[in-house]
Design an enzyme around this catalytic site. Structure first.
Site, mmCIF file in Angstrom:
data_model
loop_
_atom_site.group_PDB
_atom_site.id
_atom_site.type_symbol
_atom_site.label_atom_id
_atom_site.label_comp_id
_atom_site.label_asym_id
_atom_site.label_seq_id
_atom_site.Cartn_x
_atom_site.Cartn_y
_atom_site.Cartn_z
ATOM 1 N N HIS A 170 0.834 -1.208 0.000
ATOM 2 C CA HIS A 170 0.000 0.000 0.000
ATOM 3 C C HIS A 170 0.878 1.273 0.000
ATOM 4 O O HIS A 170 0.848 2.057 0.934
ATOM 5 C CB HIS A 170 -0.855 -0.057 1.277
ATOM 6 C CG HIS A 170 -1.999 0.895 1.353
ATOM 7 N ND1 HIS A 170 -1.849 2.260 1.352
ATOM 8 C CD2 HIS A 170 -3.343 0.678 1.463
ATOM 9 C CE1 HIS A 170 -3.031 2.845 1.477
ATOM 10 N NE2 HIS A 170 -3.955 1.922 1.529
ATOM 11 N N GLU B 221 -0.926 1.485 -5.250
ATOM 12 C CA GLU B 221 -0.738 0.239 -4.502
ATOM 13 C C GLU B 221 -0.686 -0.969 -5.435
ATOM 14 O O GLU B 221 -1.577 -1.148 -6.267
ATOM 15 C CB GLU B 221 -1.866 0.086 -3.502
ATOM 16 C CG GLU B 221 -2.018 1.298 -2.579
ATOM 17 C CD GLU B 221 -3.368 1.394 -1.935
ATOM 18 O OE1 GLU B 221 -3.974 0.334 -1.670
ATOM 19 O OE2 GLU B 221 -3.846 2.525 -1.714
HETATM 20 O O1 TA6 Z 1 -6.154 1.731 -0.411
HETATM 21 C C1 TA6 Z 1 -7.288 2.461 -0.301
HETATM 22 C C2 TA6 Z 1 -7.940 2.230 1.052
HETATM 23 O O2 TA6 Z 1 -8.582 0.978 1.097
HETATM 24 C C3 TA6 Z 1 -8.875 3.392 1.298
HETATM 25 O O3 TA6 Z 1 -10.232 3.003 1.162
HETATM 26 C C4 TA6 Z 1 -8.506 3.869 2.706
HETATM 27 O O4 TA6 Z 1 -9.258 3.160 3.667
HETATM 28 C C5 TA6 Z 1 -7.026 3.521 2.731
HETATM 29 O O5 TA6 Z 1 -6.959 2.241 2.119
HETATM 30 C C6 TA6 Z 1 -6.354 3.612 4.089
HETATM 31 O O6 TA6 Z 1 -6.801 2.584 4.901
HETATM 32 P P1 TA6 Z 1 -6.246 2.554 6.433
HETATM 33 O O7 TA6 Z 1 -6.856 1.324 7.041
HETATM 34 O O8 TA6 Z 1 -4.753 2.489 6.355
HETATM 35 O O9 TA6 Z 1 -6.701 3.862 7.055
#
Ligand code: TA6
Length: 285
Positions: free
Chosen positions: A155, A255
């Protein structure tokens, strides 16, 4: 040079310094949270409000989403993006084959705690190679007697000079799920960000490029069938306790993932590797 550092709050991380770059990797989550090539700016974004405390995912760098991406499909009490990013990994190998390269291997195996959340036996290995580029490779091994299914993501939070200068090349024509509307769309041309974006592209790009003013970052995925693009924009950034209100202006998540329908079934004894290499190109004239 590889150094082991423990903060006052008991947070363990590894600092890497070699002739090509510097990097920092937290044992929690095998989380690369800093990478800077000598003579360049930091490649990864890290929130100034990120809490380096055990059990809370670092906001920035390359969080590892595993064994599920997003919310758990059945139990909303389980952590979003799985439990790997808040689990303490062990450093099992480190070597520096030359003055410009450092390689670390961190490992997580199933435990009583993990099996309560996810009833499978596994070995998860994260190999991080720090040099004139940086590579994160997430290898899942099924150590169980039955198959299991994973979704996962590296991510990556990229630092950008200003979100209005950033664009992503390489996903033109790809279909994506806009998770904000639930609609499936088709990408026309490069991706520019002028609002909240949370998209899962069903595409296996050989190469993506992040343009940020004069900077160009190459993103080379492997073992990935989907790419997630996320920027929380104004409201979501303001609502996040570990992101400054204007944090969205200097970050962009691209990601390398196997998300949504790109779940992977891993047979007993089988391994799957999800990998990304990030390369900052020489400044364009
Ligand atoms: O990668 C996108 C995502 O799934 C968004 O929807 C947002 O929730 C982000 O990840 C961050 O997630 P986190 O659990 O690290 O706050």
């Amino acid at each position: 040079m590889i150094s082991h550092i423990k903060t006052e709050s008991g947070f363990n991380y590894i600092e890497v310094k070699n002739d090509a770059a510097t990097a920092k990797i937290a044992l929690q989550g095998a989380h690369l949270f800093h990478y800077r090539q000598q003579g360049k700016e930091a490649l990864l974004w890290i929130s100034t409000l990120s809490s380096f405390v055990l059990g809370k995912a670092i906001r920035g760098g390359v969080p590892i989403c595993w064994p599920w991406f997003g919310k758990h499909s059945e139990d909303s009490h389980l952590p979003q993006h799985g439990f790997a990013r808040t689990a303490e990994f062990k450093l099992v190998e480190d070597n520096e084959p030359n003055p410009e390269t450092s390689e670390l291997v961190l490992e997580l195996q199933d435990s009583v705690e993990s099996r309560k959340m996810w009833p499978h036996r596994f070995i998860l290995r994260v190999t991080i190679t720090v040099g004139s580029s940086v590579t994160v490779a997430l290898s899942t091994r099924n150590n169980d007697s039955k198959p299991f299914t994973i979704s996962s993501a590296l991510h990556t939070y990229f630092a950008v000079s200003h979100i209005s200068l950033a664009s992503i090349e390489g996903l033109a024509g790809a279909t994506y799920l806009d998770t904000l509307t639930g609609e499936t769309e088709k990408q026309a041309g490069t991706i520019e960000i002028d609002q909240e974006v949370d998209r899962v592209y069903q595409a296996q790009p050989i190469l993506l490029r992040l343009h940020d003013g004069k900077r160009q970052i190459q993103i080379k995925p492997a073992g990935s069938a989907s790419t997630v693009v996320w920027n929380p924009w104004i409201n979501k950034a303001a609502a996040m306790g570990d992101m400054n209100d204007d944090g969205y202006k200097t970050m962009l998540c691209i990601e390398t993932a196997n998300a949504m329908q790109d779940k992977r079934v891993i047979q007993p004894g089988e391994e799957h590797c999800l990998k990304v290499e990030l390369i900052e190109e020489q400044d364009s004239p």
